[in-house]
Design a protein around this motif. Structure first.
Motif, PDB file in Angstrom:
ATOM      1  N   LEU A  84      42.804  55.719  44.027  1.00 50.24           N
ATOM      2  CA  LEU A  84      41.367  55.579  44.274  1.00 50.24           C
ATOM      3  C   LEU A  84      40.855  54.223  43.818  1.00 50.24           C
ATOM      4  N   LEU A 123      32.423  60.866  48.069  1.00 45.26           N
ATOM      5  CA  LEU A 123      32.871  59.557  48.518  1.00 45.26           C
ATOM      6  C   LEU A 123      34.362  59.503  48.839  1.00 45.26           C
ATOM      7  N   ILE A 124      35.136  60.480  48.352  1.00 43.86           N
ATOM      8  CA  ILE A 124      36.562  60.495  48.695  1.00 43.86           C
ATOM      9  C   ILE A 124      36.850  61.373  49.913  1.00 43.86           C
ATOM     10  N   VAL A 254      31.970  57.574  42.518  1.00 42.44           N
ATOM     11  CA  VAL A 254      32.815  58.656  43.033  1.00 42.44           C
ATOM     12  C   VAL A 254      32.590  59.930  42.226  1.00 42.44           C
TER      13      VAL A 254
END
Length: 301
Positions: A84, A123-124, A254
């Motif tokens: 990430l 957001l992921i 995130v």
């Protein structure tokens, strides 16, 4: 399962991968000679090698290593990577793994995704949605998407900063979380990997009920004997608080987006897919919490 299928587990050194391998070997009694475990650090899996599992090096940033790691495999569990650190890297890794599986002649790829990845505030989520789309667009004969709800164990990410002061800053509102034990998700993944079923399948694997953050805080307080109350906060305030505590802002964004996703009701859906796949009910949160209460209480100081 097809006779002498070769089952590949990527990310075998991670928490989920280790539990998947344990369920393959000990719960499902898959012969070790039918299992290939891949990892960036093969030396760390000497215990599996000693049991007769084939351990291979695989670096998701090195496509040539993936081709060698997946050679001879029939069914492959692609555990989402932890990359990430820069946007797009994880999706690129997953696409490379799917392409390598195709090239190696793998018949079926299973992927650990997330609930409701389409148009998600998380957001992921684009990493997961993009990987699902890559599977659907591939020439693989079959694939399975395991849309895993959040682990109970994720509480150990949030509670260390909340328990000492008794305040849990949250932007999740009244959104529910149908979370589930990581070990249950490992059992489900092992079962789906070993069951030999072809075609295209999607499972949404949830716990038995959805809990709001307030309900979780109350349960944790009762189990630990430590005060814990939810302090409502905006997403922006959460980000700022994490940045002030030393997290890089992109990482803080995130983490805060998990709460935005929860507030939007995107992780509240309870399904029967875990029972349909494993024949068992998922572990109740109350049971997991009772077992982990001493460790959580220790976080309060």
């Amino acid at each position: 399962m097809h006779p002498m299928s070769q089952l590949i587990v990527t990310g075998a050194g991670g928490h989920l991968g280790q539990r998947v391998l344990s369920h393959l070997l000990d719960t499902l009694q898959v012969p070790p000679g039918e299992i290939i475990a891949t990892t960036r650090h093969p030396d760390g899996l000497a215990d599996l090698t000693a049991r007769g599992v084939t351990v291979r090096a695989a670096d998701f940033d090195d496509e040539a290593s993936l081709a060698a790691a997946f050679a001879g495999g029939d069914r492959l569990l692609l555990i989402s990577t932890d990359a990430l650190d820069r946007p797009g890297r994880r999706l690129a890794q997953h696409r490379a793994a799917i392409a390598a599986a195709e090239a190696a002649g793998v018949r079926h790829v299973l992927y650990t995704s997330m609930p409701e990845p389409e148009d998600s505030p998380l957001l992921i989520a684009p990493d997961h949605l993009g990987t699902e789309q890559a599977l659907a667009a591939s020439a693989l004969p079959g694939w399975t998407v395991l849309r895993n709800h959040w682990y109970f164990e994720n509480l150990f990410l949030w509670l260390p900063s909340a328990l000492p002061g008794g305040q849990w800053y949250s932007a999740a509102g009244r959104g529910g979380i149908a979370h589930i034990a990581r070990d249950d998700l490992a059992r489900a993944a092992a079962t789906a990997l070993a069951d030999g079923q072809d075609g295209r399948r999607v499972f949404t694997l949830s716990g038995a009920r959805a809990w709001t953050t307030d309900e979780i805080a109350g349960a944790v307080a009762r189990a630990t004997g430590k005060p814990l109350a939810v302090a409502p906060a905006s997403v922006e305030a959460l980000v700022q608080g994490m940045v002030d505590a030393g997290l890089p802002e992109p990482v803080a964004q995130v983490f805060a987006s998990f709460d935005a996703n929860t507030a939007a009701g995107r992780v509240a859906t309870v399904t029967g897919d875990y029972r349909a796949l494993t024949g068992r009910d998922p572990r109740p949160f109350e049971d997991w919490l009772a077992e982990n209460a001493p460790a959580l209480a220790a976080l309060a100081g």
